[in-house]
Motif scaffolding. Structure first.
Motif, PDB file in Angstrom:
ATOM      1  N   TYR A   1      30.371  47.059  39.377  1.00  0.00           N
ATOM      2  CA  TYR A   1      31.087  45.898  38.841  1.00  0.00           C
ATOM      3  C   TYR A   1      30.146  44.719  38.877  1.00  0.00           C
ATOM      4  N   LYS A   2      29.907  44.104  37.740  1.00  0.00           N
ATOM      5  CA  LYS A   2      28.930  43.017  37.672  1.00  0.00           C
ATOM      6  C   LYS A   2      29.575  41.632  37.653  1.00  0.00           C
ATOM      7  N   GLY A   3      30.896  41.565  37.746  1.00  0.00           N
ATOM      8  CA  GLY A   3      31.576  40.278  37.778  1.00  0.00           C
ATOM      9  C   GLY A   3      31.507  39.645  39.160  1.00  0.00           C
ATOM     10  N   LEU A   4      31.883  38.370  39.216  1.00  0.00           N
ATOM     11  CA  LEU A   4      31.937  37.677  40.504  1.00  0.00           C
ATOM     12  C   LEU A   4      33.190  38.089  41.253  1.00  0.00           C
ATOM     13  N   PHE A   5      33.049  38.367  42.517  1.00  0.00           N
ATOM     14  CA  PHE A   5      34.173  38.775  43.357  1.00  0.00           C
ATOM     15  C   PHE A   5      34.016  38.080  44.698  1.00  0.00           C
ATOM     16  N   HIS A   6      35.008  37.329  45.103  1.00  0.00           N
ATOM     17  CA  HIS A   6      34.970  36.594  46.369  1.00  0.00           C
ATOM     18  C   HIS A   6      35.937  37.248  47.345  1.00  0.00           C
ATOM     19  N   VAL A   7      35.707  37.061  48.618  1.00  0.00           N
ATOM     20  CA  VAL A   7      36.571  37.649  49.637  1.00  0.00           C
ATOM     21  C   VAL A   7      38.029  37.226  49.436  1.00  0.00           C
ATOM     22  N   THR A   8      38.270  36.036  48.912  1.00  0.00           N
ATOM     23  CA  THR A   8      39.636  35.574  48.680  1.00  0.00           C
ATOM     24  C   THR A   8      40.325  36.341  47.553  1.00  0.00           C
ATOM     25  N   ASP A   9      39.577  37.119  46.792  1.00  0.00           N
ATOM     26  CA  ASP A   9      40.163  37.902  45.690  1.00  0.00           C
ATOM     27  C   ASP A   9      40.797  39.202  46.173  1.00  0.00           C
ATOM     28  N   TRP A  10      40.485  39.641  47.378  1.00  0.00           N
ATOM     29  CA  TRP A  10      41.012  40.927  47.838  1.00  0.00           C
ATOM     30  C   TRP A  10      42.533  40.954  47.906  1.00  0.00           C
ATOM     31  N   LEU A  11      43.153  39.947  48.513  1.00  0.00           N
ATOM     32  CA  LEU A  11      44.612  39.967  48.662  1.00  0.00           C
ATOM     33  C   LEU A  11      45.333  39.951  47.313  1.00  0.00           C
TER      34      LEU A  11
ATOM     35  N   GLY B   1      42.537  33.192  45.657  1.00  0.00           N
ATOM     36  CA  GLY B   1      41.821  34.230  44.933  1.00  0.00           C
ATOM     37  C   GLY B   1      42.496  34.607  43.624  1.00  0.00           C
ATOM     38  N   VAL B   2      41.837  35.497  42.891  1.00  0.00           N
ATOM     39  CA  VAL B   2      42.368  35.996  41.620  1.00  0.00           C
ATOM     40  C   VAL B   2      42.468  37.510  41.668  1.00  0.00           C
ATOM     41  N   ASN B   3      43.395  38.054  40.911  1.00  0.00           N
ATOM     42  CA  ASN B   3      43.585  39.494  40.820  1.00  0.00           C
ATOM     43  C   ASN B   3      42.468  40.085  39.958  1.00  0.00           C
ATOM     44  N   GLN B   4      41.648  40.920  40.538  1.00  0.00           N
ATOM     45  CA  GLN B   4      40.504  41.515  39.856  1.00  0.00           C
ATOM     46  C   GLN B   4      40.759  42.965  39.416  1.00  0.00           C
ATOM     47  N   TRP B   5      41.947  43.498  39.639  1.00  0.00           N
ATOM     48  CA  TRP B   5      42.196  44.915  39.419  1.00  0.00           C
ATOM     49  C   TRP B   5      41.903  45.361  37.987  1.00  0.00           C
ATOM     50  N   ASP B   6      42.405  44.631  36.989  1.00  0.00           N
ATOM     51  CA  ASP B   6      42.159  45.033  35.601  1.00  0.00           C
ATOM     52  C   ASP B   6      40.673  45.032  35.269  1.00  0.00           C
ATOM     53  N   ALA B   7      39.950  44.055  35.803  1.00  0.00           N
ATOM     54  CA  ALA B   7      38.505  44.004  35.568  1.00  0.00           C
ATOM     55  C   ALA B   7      37.797  45.173  36.249  1.00  0.00           C
ATOM     56  N   LEU B   8      38.221  45.521  37.463  1.00  0.00           N
ATOM     57  CA  LEU B   8      37.628  46.664  38.160  1.00  0.00           C
ATOM     58  C   LEU B   8      37.899  47.972  37.436  1.00  0.00           C
ATOM     59  N   MET B   9      39.050  48.059  36.775  1.00  0.00           N
ATOM     60  CA  MET B   9      39.420  49.269  36.045  1.00  0.00           C
ATOM     61  C   MET B   9      38.798  49.327  34.657  1.00  0.00           C
ATOM     62  N   GLY B  10      38.079  48.267  34.271  1.00  0.00           N
ATOM     63  CA  GLY B  10      37.433  48.252  32.972  1.00  0.00           C
ATOM     64  C   GLY B  10      38.364  47.841  31.841  1.00  0.00           C
TER      65      GLY B  10
ATOM     66  N   SER C   1      37.415  42.866  29.341  1.00  0.00           N
ATOM     67  CA  SER C   1      36.002  42.745  29.024  1.00  0.00           C
ATOM     68  C   SER C   1      35.398  41.512  29.695  1.00  0.00           C
ATOM     69  N   LYS C   2      36.252  40.580  30.126  1.00  0.00           N
ATOM     70  CA  LYS C   2      35.782  39.365  30.778  1.00  0.00           C
ATOM     71  C   LYS C   2      36.319  39.325  32.204  1.00  0.00           C
ATOM     72  N   ALA C   3      35.436  39.107  33.156  1.00  0.00           N
ATOM     73  CA  ALA C   3      35.844  39.031  34.560  1.00  0.00           C
ATOM     74  C   ALA C   3      36.723  37.796  34.765  1.00  0.00           C
ATOM     75  N   PRO C   4      37.769  37.890  35.600  1.00  0.00           N
ATOM     76  CA  PRO C   4      38.664  36.760  35.798  1.00  0.00           C
ATOM     77  C   PRO C   4      38.041  35.580  36.544  1.00  0.00           C
ATOM     78  N   ARG C   5      37.005  35.825  37.324  1.00  0.00           N
ATOM     79  CA  ARG C   5      36.343  34.727  38.052  1.00  0.00           C
ATOM     80  C   ARG C   5      35.053  34.394  37.320  1.00  0.00           C
ATOM     81  N   GLN C   6      34.954  33.135  36.870  1.00  0.00           N
ATOM     82  CA  GLN C   6      33.776  32.703  36.116  1.00  0.00           C
ATOM     83  C   GLN C   6      32.820  31.836  36.934  1.00  0.00           C
ATOM     84  N   ASN C   7      33.307  31.287  38.052  1.00  0.00           N
ATOM     85  CA  ASN C   7      32.438  30.475  38.888  1.00  0.00           C
ATOM     86  C   ASN C   7      32.876  30.575  40.338  1.00  0.00           C
ATOM     87  N   MET C   8      31.976  30.172  41.215  1.00  0.00           N
ATOM     88  CA  MET C   8      32.245  30.240  42.638  1.00  0.00           C
ATOM     89  C   MET C   8      31.475  29.109  43.315  1.00  0.00           C
TER      90      MET C   8
END
Length: 76
Positions: free
Chosen positions: A21-31, A50-59, A62-69
């Motif tokens: 997974y090449k998107g940004l993922f922060h520890v606050t995104d886990w919950l 945090g943000v829900n990253q599940w759809d991005a992890l599943m492919g 096409s755009k990761a939900p987190r764009q900056n950190m």
């Protein structure tokens, strides 16, 4: 900063197993992501950082939900 992480679940489809997974993922995104997997996001009574990253992890997205950190280092 890129770190190693591993997600293991029978919920992962075969096409995403062993991928990176090449998107940004922060520890606050886990919950929010775990709540998203369990379809419990409508039961949250507080706003999460945090943000829900599940759809991005599943492919599915096409755009990761987190764009900056923001990295904050207090040197003082």
């Amino acid at each position: 900063m890129r770190v190693n992480a591993l997600v293991r679940s029978d919920l992962l489809p075969l096409q995403v197993r062993g991928t990176t997974y090449k998107g940004l993922f922060h520890v606050t995104d886990w919950l929010p992501t775990i709540f998203g997997v369990l379809n419990l996001t409508d039961r949250l009574t507080v706003e999460l950082d945090g943000v829900n990253q599940w759809d991005a992890l599943m492919g599915a997205d096409s755009k990761a939900p987190r764009q900056n950190m923001v990295y904050n280092i207090d040197y003082g």
